[in-house]
Design a protein around this motif. Structure first.
Motif, PDB file in Angstrom:
ATOM      1  N   ALA A  67       0.827  -1.204   0.000  1.00 36.07           N
ATOM      2  CA  ALA A  67       0.000   0.000   0.000  1.00 36.07           C
ATOM      3  C   ALA A  67       0.863   1.256   0.000  1.00 36.07           C
ATOM      4  O   ALA A  67       0.586   2.220  -0.709  1.00 36.07           O
ATOM      5  CB  ALA A  67      -0.935  -0.003   1.201  1.00 36.07           C
ATOM      6  N   VAL A  68       1.939   1.251   0.795  1.00 33.68           N
ATOM      7  CA  VAL A  68       2.854   2.398   0.827  1.00 33.68           C
ATOM      8  C   VAL A  68       3.572   2.522  -0.516  1.00 33.68           C
ATOM      9  O   VAL A  68       3.775   3.620  -1.025  1.00 33.68           O
ATOM     10  CB  VAL A  68       3.865   2.269   1.993  1.00 33.68           C
ATOM     11  N   ALA A  69       3.939   1.382  -1.125  1.00 38.15           N
ATOM     12  CA  ALA A  69       4.599   1.404  -2.434  1.00 38.15           C
ATOM     13  C   ALA A  69       3.669   1.993  -3.487  1.00 38.15           C
ATOM     14  O   ALA A  69       4.119   2.724  -4.378  1.00 38.15           O
ATOM     15  CB  ALA A  69       5.034   0.000  -2.828  1.00 38.15           C
ATOM     16  N   GLU A 108       5.323   8.885   5.871  1.00 38.03           N
ATOM     17  CA  GLU A 108       6.392   8.704   6.848  1.00 38.03           C
ATOM     18  C   GLU A 108       7.224   7.480   6.482  1.00 38.03           C
ATOM     19  O   GLU A 108       6.724   6.357   6.513  1.00 38.03           O
ATOM     20  CB  GLU A 108       5.821   8.536   8.254  1.00 38.03           C
ATOM     21  N   ILE A 109       8.475   7.699   6.121  1.00 39.81           N
ATOM     22  CA  ILE A 109       9.397   6.630   5.748  1.00 39.81           C
ATOM     23  C   ILE A 109      10.657   6.784   6.598  1.00 39.81           C
ATOM     24  O   ILE A 109      11.184   7.880   6.734  1.00 39.81           O
ATOM     25  CB  ILE A 109       9.773   6.709   4.255  1.00 39.81           C
ATOM     26  N   ASP A 110      11.153   5.670   7.144  1.00 41.19           N
ATOM     27  CA  ASP A 110      12.399   5.689   7.896  1.00 41.19           C
ATOM     28  C   ASP A 110      13.548   5.908   6.916  1.00 41.19           C
ATOM     29  O   ASP A 110      13.615   5.262   5.877  1.00 41.19           O
ATOM     30  CB  ASP A 110      12.569   4.364   8.639  1.00 41.19           C
ATOM     31  N   TYR A 126      17.420  12.423 -10.261  1.00 43.12           N
ATOM     32  CA  TYR A 126      17.974  11.201  -9.708  1.00 43.12           C
ATOM     33  C   TYR A 126      16.825  10.305  -9.267  1.00 43.12           C
ATOM     34  O   TYR A 126      15.657  10.701  -9.305  1.00 43.12           O
ATOM     35  CB  TYR A 126      18.872  11.505  -8.498  1.00 43.12           C
ATOM     36  N   SER A 127      17.172   9.107  -8.833  1.00 42.31           N
ATOM     37  CA  SER A 127      16.152   8.221  -8.278  1.00 42.31           C
ATOM     38  C   SER A 127      16.726   7.496  -7.058  1.00 42.31           C
ATOM     39  O   SER A 127      17.934   7.325  -6.931  1.00 42.31           O
ATOM     40  CB  SER A 127      15.675   7.210  -9.321  1.00 42.31           C
ATOM     41  N   ALA A 128      15.827   7.094  -6.183  1.00 42.81           N
ATOM     42  CA  ALA A 128      16.198   6.359  -4.983  1.00 42.81           C
ATOM     43  C   ALA A 128      15.256   5.171  -4.831  1.00 42.81           C
ATOM     44  O   ALA A 128      14.119   5.207  -5.318  1.00 42.81           O
ATOM     45  CB  ALA A 128      16.097   7.262  -3.756  1.00 42.81           C
ATOM     46  N   VAL A 129      15.719   4.142  -4.180  1.00 41.39           N
ATOM     47  CA  VAL A 129      14.908   2.951  -3.941  1.00 41.39           C
ATOM     48  C   VAL A 129      14.531   2.916  -2.467  1.00 41.39           C
ATOM     49  O   VAL A 129      15.376   3.110  -1.598  1.00 41.39           O
ATOM     50  CB  VAL A 129      15.687   1.674  -4.332  1.00 41.39           C
ATOM     51  N   VAL A 130      13.258   2.670  -2.195  1.00 41.00           N
ATOM     52  CA  VAL A 130      12.767   2.534  -0.829  1.00 41.00           C
ATOM     53  C   VAL A 130      12.456   1.056  -0.614  1.00 41.00           C
ATOM     54  O   VAL A 130      11.586   0.500  -1.265  1.00 41.00           O
ATOM     55  CB  VAL A 130      11.502   3.395  -0.595  1.00 41.00           C
ATOM     56  N   ARG A 131      13.195   0.422   0.299  1.00 45.50           N
ATOM     57  CA  ARG A 131      13.015  -1.000   0.592  1.00 45.50           C
ATOM     58  C   ARG A 131      12.021  -1.145   1.736  1.00 45.50           C
ATOM     59  O   ARG A 131      12.380  -1.101   2.906  1.00 45.50           O
ATOM     60  CB  ARG A 131      14.347  -1.639   0.963  1.00 45.50           C
ATOM     61  N   LEU A 132      10.761  -1.331   1.383  1.00 42.96           N
ATOM     62  CA  LEU A 132       9.685  -1.379   2.370  1.00 42.96           C
ATOM     63  C   LEU A 132       9.550  -2.745   3.028  1.00 42.96           C
ATOM     64  O   LEU A 132       9.154  -2.849   4.183  1.00 42.96           O
ATOM     65  CB  LEU A 132       8.369  -1.001   1.695  1.00 42.96           C
ATOM     66  N   HIS A 133       9.865  -3.778   2.283  1.00 38.02           N
ATOM     67  CA  HIS A 133       9.722  -5.152   2.747  1.00 38.02           C
ATOM     68  C   HIS A 133      10.716  -5.969   1.947  1.00 38.02           C
ATOM     69  O   HIS A 133      11.227  -5.499   0.935  1.00 38.02           O
ATOM     70  CB  HIS A 133       8.273  -5.616   2.476  1.00 38.02           C
ATOM     71  N   LYS A 134      11.006  -7.180   2.374  1.00 40.19           N
ATOM     72  CA  LYS A 134      12.010  -7.952   1.643  1.00 40.19           C
ATOM     73  C   LYS A 134      11.576  -8.260   0.215  1.00 40.19           C
ATOM     74  O   LYS A 134      12.400  -8.483  -0.649  1.00 40.19           O
ATOM     75  CB  LYS A 134      12.401  -9.224   2.386  1.00 40.19           C
TER      76      LYS A 134
END
Length: 147
Positions: A67-69, A108-110, A126-134
């Motif tokens: 859902a956050v993704a 809210e993302i750590d 630029y781009s960044a990757v957010v690792r929300l879950h494995k």
């Protein structure tokens, strides 16, 4: 040395993974800091039972991460920074800056789960990757602009 991770360790594995590491890394860092335990037969059985009991909770965590993704897909950030006369920026843009911009949008993302692919030292996109879950990752595009 085989260890069971008790929490996520960046570039090694996720919580409840069984990983192989060098003896010194395990004995001198992971075990004393409480990030891992030795993977013997009894601890593997305990892990299997815990995973069986937590299957529903893990499914819920994955659904929340998805859902956050979905919220993060299509999000484009503009980060304003101070710029020198030559066009290079003072300092750099870090994952904490991206987390702060996402917080302004109500997400809210750590900062620890945000990974920037390359060093951000100039203006541009630029781009960044957010690792929300494995199993769930989201890509966030951001543009660095002059203040």
């Amino acid at each position: 040395m085989e260890l069971i991770l008790k929490e996520d360790v960046i570039n090694l594995g996720y919580k409840n993974d069984i990983v192989k590491v060098k003896d010194g890394y395990g004995r001198n860092y992971l075990i004393p800091t409480g990030k891992a335990v030795i993977a013997n037969e009894s601890s593997k059985k305990v892990l299997a039972e815990n995973l069986k009991q937590q299957a529903r909770k893990l499914a819920q965590l994955k659904a929340d991460a998805e859902a956050v993704a979905a919220k993060l897909n299509g999000v484009s950030l503009k980060i304003a920074v101070k710029v020198s006369e030559t066009g290079s920026i003072f300092g750099g843009v870090t994952n904490a800056d991206i987390a702060a911009e996402l917080a302004k949008l109500g997400i809210e993302i750590d900062r620890k789960i945000i990974v920037i692919k390359e060093a951000v030292k100039k203006l541009g996109e630029y781009s960044a990757v957010v690792r929300l879950h494995k199993e769930v990752q989201a890509e966030v595009a951001f543009e660095v602009v002059a203040e």
